[in-house]
Design a protein around this motif. Structure first.
Motif, PDB file in Angstrom:
ATOM      1  N   TYR A 271       1.025   4.480   8.564  1.00 55.01           N
ATOM      2  CA  TYR A 271      -0.202   5.242   8.809  1.00 55.01           C
ATOM      3  C   TYR A 271      -0.603   5.059  10.264  1.00 55.01           C
TER       4      TYR A 271
ATOM      5  N   TYR B  15       0.888  -1.167   0.000  1.00 59.50           N
ATOM      6  CA  TYR B  15       0.000   0.000   0.000  1.00 59.50           C
ATOM      7  C   TYR B  15       0.923   1.213   0.000  1.00 59.50           C
TER       8      TYR B  15
ATOM      9  N   GLY C 261      10.176   8.885   4.307  1.00 57.25           N
ATOM     10  CA  GLY C 261       9.404   9.129   3.089  1.00 57.25           C
ATOM     11  C   GLY C 261       8.693  10.476   3.214  1.00 57.25           C
TER      12      GLY C 261
ATOM     13  N   HIS D 225       0.270   7.695  -0.241  1.00 56.92           N
ATOM     14  CA  HIS D 225       0.476   9.096   0.152  1.00 56.92           C
ATOM     15  C   HIS D 225       1.297   9.842  -0.900  1.00 56.92           C
ATOM     16  N   HIS D 226       2.512   9.371  -1.169  1.00 58.04           N
ATOM     17  CA  HIS D 226       3.334   9.972  -2.236  1.00 58.04           C
ATOM     18  C   HIS D 226       4.017   8.918  -3.095  1.00 58.04           C
ATOM     19  N   GLY D 227       3.585   7.658  -2.969  1.00 61.19           N
ATOM     20  CA  GLY D 227       4.260   6.590  -3.720  1.00 61.19           C
ATOM     21  C   GLY D 227       5.671   6.337  -3.212  1.00 61.19           C
ATOM     22  N   ASN D 228       5.964   6.728  -1.977  1.00 61.19           N
ATOM     23  CA  ASN D 228       7.324   6.587  -1.439  1.00 61.19           C
ATOM     24  C   ASN D 228       7.752   5.123  -1.334  1.00 61.19           C
ATOM     25  N   THR D 229       6.874   4.322  -0.764  1.00 57.68           N
ATOM     26  CA  THR D 229       7.210   2.908  -0.549  1.00 57.68           C
ATOM     27  C   THR D 229       7.321   2.188  -1.892  1.00 57.68           C
TER      28      THR D 229
ATOM     29  N   TYR E 225       8.362   6.167   6.358  1.00 54.76           N
ATOM     30  CA  TYR E 225       7.677   6.912   7.424  1.00 54.76           C
ATOM     31  C   TYR E 225       8.129   8.367   7.394  1.00 54.76           C
ATOM     32  N   GLY E 226       7.298   9.245   7.964  1.00 56.15           N
ATOM     33  CA  GLY E 226       7.652  10.668   7.995  1.00 56.15           C
ATOM     34  C   GLY E 226       8.627  11.014   9.096  1.00 56.15           C
ATOM     35  N   ALA E 227       8.547  10.305  10.192  1.00 56.49           N
ATOM     36  CA  ALA E 227       9.403  10.596  11.348  1.00 56.49           C
ATOM     37  C   ALA E 227       9.818   9.292  12.006  1.00 56.49           C
TER      38      ALA E 227
ATOM     39  N   TYR F 273       7.320   0.458  14.353  1.00 57.06           N
ATOM     40  CA  TYR F 273       6.414   0.570  13.215  1.00 57.06           C
ATOM     41  C   TYR F 273       6.046  -0.788  12.597  1.00 57.06           C
TER      42      TYR F 273
HETATM   43  C1  LIG Z   1      -2.946   9.562   7.232  1.00 57.33           C
HETATM   44  C2  LIG Z   1      -1.439   9.497   7.429  1.00 57.33           C
HETATM   45  C3  LIG Z   1      -0.917   9.046   8.645  1.00 57.33           C
HETATM   46  C4  LIG Z   1       0.478   8.993   8.839  1.00 57.33           C
HETATM   47  N1  LIG Z   1       0.980   8.531  10.035  1.00 57.33           N
HETATM   48  C5  LIG Z   1       2.317   8.509  10.242  1.00 57.33           C
HETATM   49  C6  LIG Z   1       2.870   8.061  11.482  1.00 57.33           C
HETATM   50  O1  LIG Z   1       2.158   7.657  12.403  1.00 57.33           O
HETATM   51  N2  LIG Z   1       4.226   8.097  11.633  1.00 57.33           N
HETATM   52  C7  LIG Z   1       5.063   8.527  10.636  1.00 57.33           C
HETATM   53  O2  LIG Z   1       6.280   8.543  10.819  1.00 57.33           O
HETATM   54  N3  LIG Z   1       4.574   8.928   9.424  1.00 57.33           N
HETATM   55  C8  LIG Z   1       3.231   8.928   9.213  1.00 57.33           C
HETATM   56  N4  LIG Z   1       2.739   9.334   8.001  1.00 57.33           N
HETATM   57  C9  LIG Z   1       3.695   9.656   6.906  1.00 57.33           C
HETATM   58  C10 LIG Z   1       3.877   8.460   5.953  1.00 57.33           C
HETATM   59  O3  LIG Z   1       4.187   7.275   6.665  1.00 57.33           O
HETATM   60  C11 LIG Z   1       5.024   8.726   4.965  1.00 57.33           C
HETATM   61  O4  LIG Z   1       4.803   9.894   4.224  1.00 57.33           O
HETATM   62  C12 LIG Z   1       5.187   7.502   4.037  1.00 57.33           C
HETATM   63  O5  LIG Z   1       6.385   7.647   3.317  1.00 57.33           O
HETATM   64  C13 LIG Z   1       4.021   7.360   3.063  1.00 57.33           C
HETATM   65  O6  LIG Z   1       4.255   6.258   2.249  1.00 57.33           O
HETATM   66  P1  LIG Z   1       3.580   6.067   0.806  1.00 57.33           P
HETATM   67  O7  LIG Z   1       3.859   7.286  -0.029  1.00 57.33           O
HETATM   68  O8  LIG Z   1       4.258   4.838   0.280  1.00 57.33           O
HETATM   69  O9  LIG Z   1       2.109   5.835   1.065  1.00 57.33           O
HETATM   70  C14 LIG Z   1       1.354   9.398   7.790  1.00 57.33           C
HETATM   71  C15 LIG Z   1       0.806   9.862   6.566  1.00 57.33           C
HETATM   72  C16 LIG Z   1      -0.563   9.911   6.388  1.00 57.33           C
HETATM   73  C17 LIG Z   1      -1.118  10.405   5.065  1.00 57.33           C
END
Ligand SMILES: Cc1cc2nc3c(=O)[nH]c(=O)nc-3n(C[C@H](O)[C@H](O)[C@H](O)COP(=O)(O)O)c2cc1C
Length: 151
Positions: free
Chosen positions: A54, A8, A112, A11-15, A82-84, A89
């Motif tokens: 998420y 899945y 990401g 969000h930005h296709g990071n994974t 992840y963002g942070a 996780y």
């Molecule tokens: C609804 C939502 C919830 C998120 N929750 C977290 C979180 O709990 N911890 C974190 O580090 N990043 C969180 N993020 C950031 C995403 O994990 C990060 O941008 C990730 O690279 C998205 O991957 P994707 O682009 O493959 O979907 C969240 C992003 C969204 C949109």
């Protein structure tokens, strides 16, 4: 060596960037858990679960997919962005696969780009991630798994 990766990455296709890079030159079937809820994984030597984080977990579609479709005693691995940075996780996905007595071979996670909620107001966090170095580390991680499996 047949690998399936259930993912899945919305969000930005990071994974997906990590996934696409590790798949190159290997026999990998990608299964988008947001589109597909059922699949027969019995013919795969290795099953990966890949997701953005998420709310501190792998996305629920991936968790559900693992619970419902993973055959018993499979070799599995995890890939995530992840963002942070924070510990734990992969706890939720580990719990899901452990219900099927999976053998967890390893995991790779990195930053990401994240524009969720208030982060959007400041232009997002972890901009530019995953970067080239992180993508390369994911490839190295996967190649290591492949070597381990061939032994
Ligand atoms: C609804 C939502 C919830 C998120 N929750 C977290 C979180 O709990 N911890 C974190 O580090 N990043 C969180 N993020 C950031 C995403 O994990 C990060 O941008 C990730 O690279 C998205 O991957 P994707 O682009 O493959 O979907 C969240 C992003 C969204 C949109």
């Amino acid at each position: 060596m047949k690998t399936a990766i259930v993912y899945y990455s919305k969000h930005h296709g990071n994974t997906k960037k990590l996934m696409d890079a590790i798949s190159e030159g290997h026999d990998v079937t990608a299964i988008d858990a947001s589109q597909v809820s059922k699949a027969d994984l019995s013919g795969y030597d290795l099953v990966g679960f890949a997701s953005g984080i998420y709310y501190s977990k792998f996305h629920k579609s991936v968790l559900q997919f693992a619970e419902q479709n993973l055959p018993e005693n499979k070799d599995v691995f995890f890939l995530y962005t992840y963002g942070a940075e924070k510990k734990g996780y992969t706890k939720s996905i580990a719990e899901a696969v452990n219900k099927h007595h999976a053998n967890i071979l390893g995991e790779y996670g990195c930053l990401g780009y994240d524009t969720f909620g208030p982060f959007k107001l400041i232009g997002g966090i972890a901009k530019g991630h995953p970067d080239e170095g992180e993508i390369q580390q994911a490839v190295t991680f996967f190649n290591g798994l492949m070597q381990h499996k061939r032994k």
